[in-house]
Write a protein that holds these residues in place. Structure first.
Motif, short mmCIF file in Angstrom:
data_model
loop_
_atom_site.label_atom_id
_atom_site.label_comp_id
_atom_site.label_asym_id
_atom_site.label_seq_id
_atom_site.Cartn_x
_atom_site.Cartn_y
_atom_site.Cartn_z
N ARG A 42 0.83 -1.22 0.00
CA ARG A 42 0.00 0.00 0.00
C ARG A 42 0.86 1.27 0.00
O ARG A 42 0.49 2.27 -0.60
N ALA A 43 2.01 1.22 0.69
CA ALA A 43 2.73 2.48 0.97
C ALA A 43 4.20 2.34 0.60
O ALA A 43 5.01 1.88 1.41
N ASN A 44 4.55 2.74 -0.62
CA ASN A 44 5.94 2.67 -1.09
C ASN A 44 6.11 3.65 -2.24
O ASN A 44 5.18 4.36 -2.59
N VAL A 48 9.74 0.72 -10.31
CA VAL A 48 10.28 -0.52 -10.86
C VAL A 48 11.75 -0.19 -11.15
O VAL A 48 12.08 0.36 -12.20
N HIS A 49 12.60 -0.44 -10.15
CA HIS A 49 14.01 -0.04 -10.24
C HIS A 49 14.70 -0.79 -11.37
O HIS A 49 14.29 -1.90 -11.75
N SER A 50 15.82 -0.23 -11.82
CA SER A 50 16.59 -0.90 -12.89
C SER A 50 17.35 -2.10 -12.33
O SER A 50 17.71 -3.00 -13.07
N ALA A 200 4.12 -15.48 2.89
CA ALA A 200 4.39 -14.22 2.17
C ALA A 200 3.78 -13.07 2.97
O ALA A 200 3.05 -12.23 2.44
N THR A 201 4.11 -13.04 4.27
CA THR A 201 3.41 -12.12 5.18
C THR A 201 4.18 -10.83 5.48
O THR A 201 3.91 -10.16 6.48
N GLY A 202 5.13 -10.48 4.64
CA GLY A 202 5.81 -9.18 4.77
C GLY A 202 6.49 -9.01 6.11
O GLY A 202 7.34 -9.82 6.51
N ASP A 338 12.03 -6.41 1.37
CA ASP A 338 11.94 -4.94 1.37
C ASP A 338 12.31 -4.47 -0.03
O ASP A 338 12.30 -5.26 -0.98
N SER A 339 12.69 -3.22 -0.21
CA SER A 339 13.02 -2.74 -1.55
C SER A 339 14.21 -3.53 -2.11
O SER A 339 15.16 -3.79 -1.36
N PRO A 340 14.23 -3.95 -3.34
CA PRO A 340 13.29 -3.70 -4.44
C PRO A 340 12.23 -4.79 -4.62
O PRO A 340 12.15 -5.42 -5.68
N GLY A 341 11.37 -4.93 -3.61
CA GLY A 341 10.39 -6.02 -3.63
C GLY A 341 9.29 -5.85 -4.65
O GLY A 341 8.80 -6.84 -5.22
#
Ligand code: FAD
Length: 478
Positions: A42-44, A48-50, A200-202, A338-341
């Motif tokens: 929801r909050a990011n 879509v990073h390279s 897959a519960t973050g 986390d990022s780049p998830g």
């Protein structure tokens, strides 16, 4: 008895569900929230990073570069929104220029395509509002921006159409083993029997893992990120994603154009003990304002329409943790995402199913990867609008004036296999309430439409979770 039960319906669980829906197996998704994509997804920043910054050789590097490519397929198959912005990583002095060169080398080893180093004057041609303190940039043309809620919704809707079941408000509270199968307890009541589990519960992946393995070798250390949202009238102020140089804190405070015209400023990066704390703070937002100013001149802070925050599922493992549990066969962890998830999500789904689970089954003959494109009225041509309004007058009634959303689009968001009957659910699907007035005008209209379409009393319509009604009782006598 299910073959696979996925716990968590963020972008990761949703894309895994879609990947599994290709096969003739029984799959269920359990989500504790009243809606899909309600936590990290929801909050990011929606980038879509390279794949330029994860360290070469890590799973993050491999899956980010692959995921970036797979977003092109998602656009074709699910009609997701994709903004091809490209990105500039910005250096401000000789020391940072050296770091930029190292980043370029790392990105090259990660197989990032089409990169270029530009001096300030060259970068200014496409970004006239770039800060004059910048001396050199790394241009990353493959960077894109998506709408992560939409990716999760469309992937899961496609999976449901291909046979997957979804249970919302289904919090997993315990897991036990019986012979080679698992019993999942939902909300401390109902039980569900499954052969395999995908965790897959973050931010909760370590808590779920501990239900079957007390010695699990990762821990989630949640990291909060705060943002400002600028109104869509800012469109064009910046066209690329602007990054500072990455640091131990992550990618830093960014400027990110969004698919609907808004611009995001953020995120901050602070560890927190509370996995559910999505508040913003004076300190966080002040830090953000100070740091983002090194990327662009004259940022129009007067156009801020909202602030929000999200919690990253950073883990002590320091890479994506995608493995079968050492002590429990058929129990798979998709943790530390986390990022780049967001970027890696489509690749994570394929990597899990093909390389970790090694599901060696033929694709079922009736699998359909295509999701029909939803009608977004304001994107139609004048002629198409006229035709639609003639066919259905509800396309002639604008409910959200800031975002030009029609009554029929609200009804479409309420109905369907992944419809929602909450104010926030409609905002996430149809964008009613996302504009300058933040729902001040349309929220009451949306409430009435939900009540009418679902035949529910007005005071039983929730804002988001169960038991969050907006109207409590009548205060005026008729
Ligand atoms: C501030 C910030 C900025 C970011 N920016 C980017 C970016 O620009 N690009 C990028 O690629 N990535 C970015 N990320 C990372 C990205 O958002 C995440 O990697 C991704 O959303 C993870 O998705 P997920 O499905 O694993 O987690 P989530 O979306 O959190 O989904 C997990 C789901 O599990 C459910 N759940 C939890 N416990 C239970 C239970 N007991 N029973 C049932 N359900 C349960 C939750 O309710 C939730 O819906 C960012 C993250 C943050 C926080």
């Amino acid at each position: 008895m299910y073959d696979y039960t996925i716990i968590g319906a963020g972008i990761i669980g949703s894309l895994i569900a879609r990947e599994l829906s290709k096969y003739d197996i029984k799959v269920c998704v359990l989500e504790k929230e009243n809606d899909v994509a309600n936590v990290q997804t929801r909050a990011n920043s929606a980038i879509v990073h390279s794949g330029h910054d994860p360290k070469q050789g890590t799973l993050k590097a491999k899956l980010a570069v692959w995921g970036n490519e797979l977003f092109e397929d998602l656009e074709k198959e699910l009609s997701i929104s994709l903004l091809r912005t490209g990105a500039y990583v910005c250096a401000h002095d000789q020391n940072e220029e050296k770091m930029l060169d190292d980043l370029y080398q790392n990105a090259r080893l990660n197989n990032v395509k089409e990169m270029k180093l530009l001096d300030y004057k060259e970068a200014l041609i496409e970004e006239p509002n770039l800060s004059p303190t910048i001396t050199k940039v790394l241009s990353l043309p493959t960077t894109k921006v998506c709408f992560p809620w939409e990716v999760a919704f469309f992937a899961l809707e496609n999976a449901i159409k291909n046979g997957v079941e979804l249970k919302r408000n289904a919090k997993v509270t315990d897991i036990s083993k019986i012979n080679d199968n698992y019993i999942i307890k939902i909300n401390n009541q109902e039980e569900l029997l499954t052969k395999n589990i995908i965790n897959a519960t973050g931010v909760y992946t370590d808590d779920i893992a501990k239900m079957v393995n007390k010695n699990i070798d990762f821990k989630i250390t949640p990291r909060k990120g705060e943002y400002f949202v600028l109104d869509k009238s800012v469109k064009g102020f910046i066209n690329h994603v602007l990054y500072p140089l990455p640091s131990k804190k992550g990618k830093g405070v960014l400027i990110t154009p969004q698919v609907h015209g808004n611009i995001l400023l953020g995120p901050t990066s602070e560890f927190t003990d509370n996995k559910d704390d999505i508040s913003t703070s004076m300190n966080g937002l002040a830090y953000l304002k100070e740091h983002v100013s090194s990327l662009a001149s004259n940022i129009p802070f007067q156009l801020v329409i909202r602030s929000f925050s999200g919690i990253r599922a950073t883990s002590t493992y320091e890479d994506f943790y995608i493995k079968e549990d050492e002590s429990n066969q058929g129990f798979y962890h998709v943790a530390g995402i986390d990022s780049p998830g967001i970027t890696a999500a489509p690749a994570i789904a394929k990597y899990l199913v093909n390389d970790i689970i090694k599901l060696n089954l033929p694709e079922k003959t009736n699998y359909n990867p295509i999701l029909q494109k939803k009608i977004v009225f304001k994107d139609l041509s004048d002629q198409e609008k006229k035709t639609k309004q003639k066919e259905n007058p509800l396309y002639g009634r604008i409910i959200c004036k800031c975002e030009d959303i029609t009554e029929q689009e609200i009804i479409d968001a309420i109905k369907g296999p992944l419809g929602s009957q909450t104010i926030k659910g409609i905002k996430k699907r149809a964008r009613a309430g996302s504009g300058l007035c933040q729902g001040g005008y349309c929220e009451s209209l949306v409430l009435k439409i939900i009540a009418r379409e679902t035949n529910t009393p007005l005071n039983e319509i929730n804002y988001d979770q169960l038991d969050t009604p907006i109207l409590l009782k009548e205060t005026k006598v008729k």
